[in-house]
Design a protein around this motif. Structure first.
Motif, PDB file in Angstrom:
ATOM      1  N   HIS A  47      11.770  -2.471   6.496  1.00 38.99           N
ATOM      2  CA  HIS A  47      12.270  -1.783   5.309  1.00 38.99           C
ATOM      3  C   HIS A  47      11.773  -0.344   5.395  1.00 38.99           C
ATOM      4  CE1 HIS A  47      13.749  -1.366   1.214  1.00 38.99           C
ATOM      5  NE2 HIS A  47      12.680  -0.633   0.988  1.00 38.99           N
ATOM      6  N   PHE A  48      12.672   0.605   5.154  1.00 43.27           N
ATOM      7  CA  PHE A  48      12.322   2.025   5.285  1.00 43.27           C
ATOM      8  C   PHE A  48      12.198   2.638   3.892  1.00 43.27           C
ATOM      9  CE2 PHE A  48      14.591   0.639   8.984  1.00 43.27           C
ATOM     10  CZ  PHE A  48      13.965   1.250  10.052  1.00 43.27           C
ATOM     11  N   THR A  49      11.136   3.379   3.674  1.00 49.96           N
ATOM     12  CA  THR A  49      10.957   4.068   2.392  1.00 49.96           C
ATOM     13  C   THR A  49      10.768   5.551   2.684  1.00 49.96           C
ATOM     14  OG1 THR A  49       9.841   2.102   1.537  1.00 49.96           O
ATOM     15  CG2 THR A  49       9.576   4.136   0.265  1.00 49.96           C
ATOM     16  N   VAL A  51       9.795   9.109   1.419  1.00 47.85           N
ATOM     17  CA  VAL A  51       9.065   9.747   0.315  1.00 47.85           C
ATOM     18  C   VAL A  51       9.123  11.261   0.500  1.00 47.85           C
ATOM     19  CG1 VAL A  51       6.914   9.796  -1.021  1.00 47.85           C
ATOM     20  CG2 VAL A  51       7.486   7.759   0.347  1.00 47.85           C
ATOM     21  N   ILE A  95       8.346   8.922   6.184  1.00 49.42           N
ATOM     22  CA  ILE A  95       9.090   7.647   6.216  1.00 49.42           C
ATOM     23  C   ILE A  95       8.086   6.534   6.473  1.00 49.42           C
ATOM     24  CG2 ILE A  95      10.951   6.322   7.293  1.00 49.42           C
ATOM     25  CD1 ILE A  95      12.227   8.987   8.146  1.00 49.42           C
ATOM     26  N   SER A  98       7.895  -0.711   6.392  1.00 48.32           N
ATOM     27  CA  SER A  98       7.153  -1.927   6.065  1.00 48.32           C
ATOM     28  C   SER A  98       7.849  -3.091   6.751  1.00 48.32           C
ATOM     29  CB  SER A  98       7.058  -2.127   4.551  1.00 48.32           C
ATOM     30  OG  SER A  98       8.281  -1.836   3.929  1.00 48.32           O
ATOM     31  N   LEU A 150       5.958   2.463  -4.770  1.00 48.47           N
ATOM     32  CA  LEU A 150       6.855   2.839  -3.673  1.00 48.47           C
ATOM     33  C   LEU A 150       8.049   1.894  -3.547  1.00 48.47           C
ATOM     34  CD1 LEU A 150       4.024   3.586  -1.104  1.00 48.47           C
ATOM     35  CD2 LEU A 150       5.761   5.263  -1.803  1.00 48.47           C
ATOM     36  N   GLY A 151       8.012   0.830  -4.297  1.00 47.09           N
ATOM     37  CA  GLY A 151       9.135  -0.124  -4.252  1.00 47.09           C
ATOM     38  C   GLY A 151       9.195  -0.912  -2.955  1.00 47.09           C
ATOM     39  N   ILE A 152       8.043  -1.099  -2.307  1.00 46.43           N
ATOM     40  CA  ILE A 152       8.021  -1.911  -1.073  1.00 46.43           C
ATOM     41  C   ILE A 152       8.387  -3.345  -1.479  1.00 46.43           C
ATOM     42  CG2 ILE A 152       6.585  -2.740   0.868  1.00 46.43           C
ATOM     43  CD1 ILE A 152       6.901   0.367   0.828  1.00 46.43           C
ATOM     44  N   TYR A 156       6.600  -7.886   1.970  1.00 50.70           N
ATOM     45  CA  TYR A 156       6.545  -6.918   3.064  1.00 50.70           C
ATOM     46  C   TYR A 156       5.213  -6.187   3.011  1.00 50.70           C
ATOM     47  CZ  TYR A 156      11.442  -7.269   4.450  1.00 50.70           C
ATOM     48  OH  TYR A 156      12.639  -7.718   4.932  1.00 50.70           O
ATOM     49  N   GLN A 158       2.881  -2.707   4.656  1.00 49.17           N
ATOM     50  CA  GLN A 158       3.003  -1.423   5.336  1.00 49.17           C
ATOM     51  C   GLN A 158       2.625  -1.572   6.808  1.00 49.17           C
ATOM     52  OE1 GLN A 158       4.195   1.464   4.876  1.00 49.17           O
ATOM     53  NE2 GLN A 158       3.295   2.421   6.676  1.00 49.17           N
TER      54      GLN A 158
END
Ligand code: FMN
Length: 186
Positions: A47-49, A51, A95, A98, A150-152, A156, A158
């Protein structure tokens, strides 16, 4: 030299960035390169976050340093004590990748995605640095609130992160690579 091989050779970890943001098209290309990475049995356990909120990035850096100062590892402790140190080197984009806790290959697959993104960034002449340090914070007790912020996704954790932005410095010389790490049997 072939263009792809040239990019692989010329990518360096960049640790100084211009403050201006990379453009949306470039960001999309970098993320797309990430999701085109290979993954074991094509599970894509990532999953990509993205920021781009400076205040949040600064808070993450300060919280990381606070934790690092308590470390028993001398190197990590010194990093935490360094007033000038910013865990993302003040990059305008970070980026986070996770990985699905239930997937045995998540760390490997996420690393493949990460390297694809770093190479895509280099191909666009954008600087990048792989940031492993932030996992110390995000996978710690102190990091739990950040995972929510962060909405992970649930389940999941990090795994890898990249600091991304226009290069403030150009590093052309690679750090020396180990010799004798290749064996041929023919
Ligand atoms: C798993 C991993 C974690 C890393 N974490 C950090 C980090 O937290 N901070 C940092 O400045 N560099 C980090 N790096 C970058 C390495 O220091 C860098 O790739 C190495 O020194 C070789 O330099 P080059 O990338 O310019 O070839 C990391 C690299 C990897 C593969």
């Amino acid at each position: 030299m072939n263009e792809t091989l040239e990019v692989i050779r010329s990518r360096r970890s960049i640790r100084a960035f211009k403050p201006e943001q990379i453009n949306e098209e470039e960001l999309k290309e970098i993320l797309e390169a990430g999701i085109y990475a290979p993954s074991a049995t094509n599970k894509q356990p990532w999953h990509f976050t993205v920021v781009q909120n400076k205040k949040l990035l600064n808070r993450l850096s300060e919280s990381f340093k606070e934790l690092a100062r308590k470390s028993e590892d001398d190197y990590v402790k010194r990093v935490g004590e360094n007033e000038k140190f910013h865990v993302f080197y003040n990059a305008p984009t970070v980026i986070l990748i996770s990985g699905d806790n239930t997937n045995h290959y998540a760390a490997v697959d996420c690393a493949a995605a990460m390297e694809n993104m770093l190479l895509a960034a280099e191909a666009l002449n954008i600087g990048s640095c792989w940031i492993g340090f932030i996992a110390y914070l995000l996978n710690s007790e102190e990091g739990k609130e950040y995972l929510k912020e962060l909405g992970i996704p649930e389940g999941y954790k990090q795994i890898h992160a990249a600091a991304i932005g226009y290069k403030k410095v150009n590093i052309s010389k690679a750090l020396p690579r180990k010799e004798n790490s290749i064996n041929y049997i023919r």
